[in-house]
Motif scaffolding. Structure first.
Motif, short mmCIF file in Angstrom:
data_model
loop_
_atom_site.label_atom_id
_atom_site.label_comp_id
_atom_site.label_asym_id
_atom_site.label_seq_id
_atom_site.Cartn_x
_atom_site.Cartn_y
_atom_site.Cartn_z
N SER A 290 0.83 -1.20 0.00
CA SER A 290 0.00 0.00 0.00
C SER A 290 0.87 1.25 0.00
O SER A 290 2.05 1.20 0.37
CB SER A 290 -0.93 0.02 1.22
OG SER A 290 -0.17 0.11 2.42
N GLN A 291 0.25 2.36 -0.43
CA GLN A 291 0.87 3.68 -0.40
C GLN A 291 -0.15 4.66 0.18
O GLN A 291 -1.34 4.58 -0.15
CB GLN A 291 1.29 4.14 -1.80
CG GLN A 291 2.37 3.29 -2.45
CD GLN A 291 3.75 3.58 -1.90
OE1 GLN A 291 4.02 4.69 -1.46
NE2 GLN A 291 4.61 2.58 -1.92
N ARG B 101 -10.39 7.29 1.16
CA ARG B 101 -9.94 8.60 1.60
C ARG B 101 -10.38 8.81 3.03
O ARG B 101 -11.52 8.51 3.39
CB ARG B 101 -10.49 9.70 0.70
CG ARG B 101 -10.17 11.11 1.17
CD ARG B 101 -10.61 12.16 0.19
NE ARG B 101 -10.37 13.51 0.70
CZ ARG B 101 -10.51 14.62 0.00
NH1 ARG B 101 -10.92 14.54 -1.27
NH2 ARG B 101 -10.28 15.79 0.53
N LEU C 141 -0.89 1.39 -8.81
CA LEU C 141 -1.62 1.86 -7.64
C LEU C 141 -3.11 1.97 -7.96
O LEU C 141 -3.49 2.50 -9.01
CB LEU C 141 -1.08 3.22 -7.18
CG LEU C 141 0.38 3.26 -6.70
CD1 LEU C 141 0.77 4.67 -6.31
CD2 LEU C 141 0.60 2.30 -5.55
N GLU C 142 -3.93 1.47 -7.06
CA GLU C 142 -5.38 1.57 -7.17
C GLU C 142 -5.92 2.30 -5.95
O GLU C 142 -5.60 1.94 -4.81
CB GLU C 142 -6.01 0.18 -7.27
CG GLU C 142 -5.61 -0.60 -8.51
CD GLU C 142 -6.23 -1.98 -8.53
OE1 GLU C 142 -6.90 -2.33 -7.52
OE2 GLU C 142 -6.06 -2.71 -9.53
N PHE C 143 -6.73 3.35 -6.20
CA PHE C 143 -7.28 4.12 -5.09
C PHE C 143 -8.18 3.23 -4.24
O PHE C 143 -9.07 2.54 -4.75
CB PHE C 143 -8.05 5.33 -5.61
CG PHE C 143 -8.66 6.17 -4.52
CD1 PHE C 143 -7.88 6.96 -3.70
CD2 PHE C 143 -10.04 6.15 -4.30
CE1 PHE C 143 -8.44 7.73 -2.70
CE2 PHE C 143 -10.61 6.92 -3.31
CZ PHE C 143 -9.80 7.71 -2.49
N SER C 144 -7.98 3.27 -2.92
CA SER C 144 -8.73 2.41 -2.00
C SER C 144 -9.73 3.21 -1.17
O SER C 144 -10.92 2.88 -1.14
CB SER C 144 -7.77 1.67 -1.08
OG SER C 144 -8.47 0.93 -0.11
N TYR D 182 -3.85 4.00 -1.20
CA TYR D 182 -3.79 3.27 -2.47
C TYR D 182 -3.30 1.85 -2.20
O TYR D 182 -2.42 1.63 -1.37
CB TYR D 182 -2.84 3.96 -3.46
CG TYR D 182 -3.26 5.34 -3.87
CD1 TYR D 182 -4.00 5.55 -5.03
CD2 TYR D 182 -2.91 6.45 -3.10
CE1 TYR D 182 -4.37 6.83 -5.42
CE2 TYR D 182 -3.29 7.73 -3.48
CZ TYR D 182 -4.02 7.91 -4.63
OH TYR D 182 -4.40 9.18 -5.00
N ARG D 183 -3.86 0.90 -2.94
CA ARG D 183 -3.38 -0.47 -2.93
C ARG D 183 -2.40 -0.69 -4.08
O ARG D 183 -2.55 -0.10 -5.15
CB ARG D 183 -4.53 -1.46 -3.07
CG ARG D 183 -5.45 -1.57 -1.88
CD ARG D 183 -6.36 -2.78 -2.04
NE ARG D 183 -7.09 -2.72 -3.31
CZ ARG D 183 -8.31 -2.21 -3.45
NH1 ARG D 183 -8.94 -1.70 -2.39
NH2 ARG D 183 -8.91 -2.18 -4.62
#
Length: 381
Positions: free
Chosen positions: A162-163, A201, A196-199, A188-189
């Protein structure tokens, strides 16, 4: 010549170190005066800071500046020491007795190398701590009296899965504890292909960095396709520690030498460019070589015999060449930061070039002079 340092070498070395200490005292006094004027202009002109506070900020800032200009202390100090020995005809007596210039120059260069290593290992961490404290104290003074809205604070952390990108409207570092106000976290995953995929907020009124996690207060969390969820507190895992988080608010010059490898790894794991930190690490590793190069260069420009004349002009040329190499070092650093040349080349090329220039001049002055005298003797015979 024996491998140990004899009385002659110790005498020349003591004169050299005395000259370096004198040059360092003069440079330090000038830097303190200049830094005080600069701090008074930038901080005193914008905030209600009195003389004691301005003096304290100056003392915090001065060590970093002195370490940057320390090569000039070896340049001026070594040059003054050898010119003094030349004016008193001591160098003439040494060389008339058959003592090679290499015999008393190499110990001085070795001492400069040792001092450079000590500077990097011991003095640089202290100057980095004081420099970071200066930046925080200066920002605190300016924030008390600024009228415009402060700039947002950005952090980033991550690992293999993750980021997390963190934005905060303000930050507080009281007692070494990192607190962020009005925080937005973008999680992000990392997918199987490395993208990166937004997870989700996360919005929070406050985020406090604890060992291994962020503790959030006043939380509102939202994911794609789902409604917002509110909670009083929430914990988010963190790969940052307090020291690493504080370093994100400072410049690479304010990070201690021993912390740079960990900072480089942390920046790369979070997806940041570690080039400024890598360049700073190489520059610090090259510092002992730079000190030795300045010492050899200064000595090489002060060996001309007084009776031949032109010693002052030659010494002035050595000072000018030292300035050229110093600014070449700064220019190479700028090229390295811009990724025009590799960080390794930007850090190591200037001291290597200065050292080779000094050794070349020494070979021409010492060994070349011996060859010329032998040739002349044979022609007379």
């Amino acid at each position: 010549m024996s491998l140990g340092i004899g009385r002659l070498e110790r005498y020349v070395l003591a004169r050299t170190l005395t000259g370096v200490a004198g040059a360092l005292a003069v440079i330090g006094a000038v830097i303190l005066l200049i830094d005080f004027v600069e701090v008074s202009r930038t901080v005193g002109g914008r905030g209600d800071a009195g003389f004691p506070r301005l003096l304290w900020l100056t003392l915090l800032k001065a060590p970093s500046t002195i370490l940057t200009l320390l090569p000039f202390a070896f340049l001026f100090g070594t040059l003054a020491a050898f010119v003094g020995l030349n004016r008193r005809s001591e160098l003439i007596a040494m060389r008339a007795a058959g003592v090679s210039a290499w015999r008393f120059i190499l110990p001085a260069a070795a001492a400069a190398f040792v001092v450079g290593a000590t500077t990097v290992a011991a003095l640089n961490p202290l100057a980095a701590v004081l420099g970071a404290q200066f930046e925080r104290s200066r920002d605190a003074v300016l924030e008390e009296f600024q009228t415009s809205k402060p700039k947002d604070t950005w952090l980033r952390q991550g690992d293999a899965s993750s980021q997390v990108v963190i934005r905060a409207q303000s930050h507080d570092e009281t007692d070494g504890t990192v607190r962020l106000k009005n925080v937005s976290m973008f999680v992000y995953r990392v997918n199987s292909s490395g993208g990166l995929e937004f997870s989700r907020r996360i919005e929070a009124e406050e985020a406090r960095l604890m060992p291994g996690y962020w503790r959030l207060r006043g939380v509102r969390e939202a994911a794609p396709g789902a409604g917002a969820v509110r909670s009083e507190t929430l914990s988010i895992p963190s790969t940052l520690d307090e020291q690493a988080a504080l370093e994100r608010f400072t410049t690479p010059n304010a990070i201690a030498f021993w912390r740079l490898p960990a900072t480089i790894r942390g920046a790369e794991s979070a997806g940041f460019s570690a080039l400024p930190y890598r360049l700073r690490l190489h520059q610090l590793l090259a510092t002992p070589l730079l000190f030795a190069a300045m010492s050899v260069l200064a000595a090489a420009f002060s060996l001309r015999l007084m009776r031949l004349g032109g010693l002052a002009a030659l010494a002035g040329s050595g000072v000018a060449l030292g300035f050229v190499f110093f600014f070449f070092n700064q220019f190479s650093g700028a090229l390295g930061k811009a990724e025009i040349i590799p960080a390794f080349a930007a850090a190591w090329a200037p001291p290597l070039l200065a050292l080779l220039s000094g050794l070349t001049l020494l070979c021409y002055t010492e060994d070349g002079g011996i060859v010329r005298r032998r040739v002349a003797g044979r022609m007379k015979a």
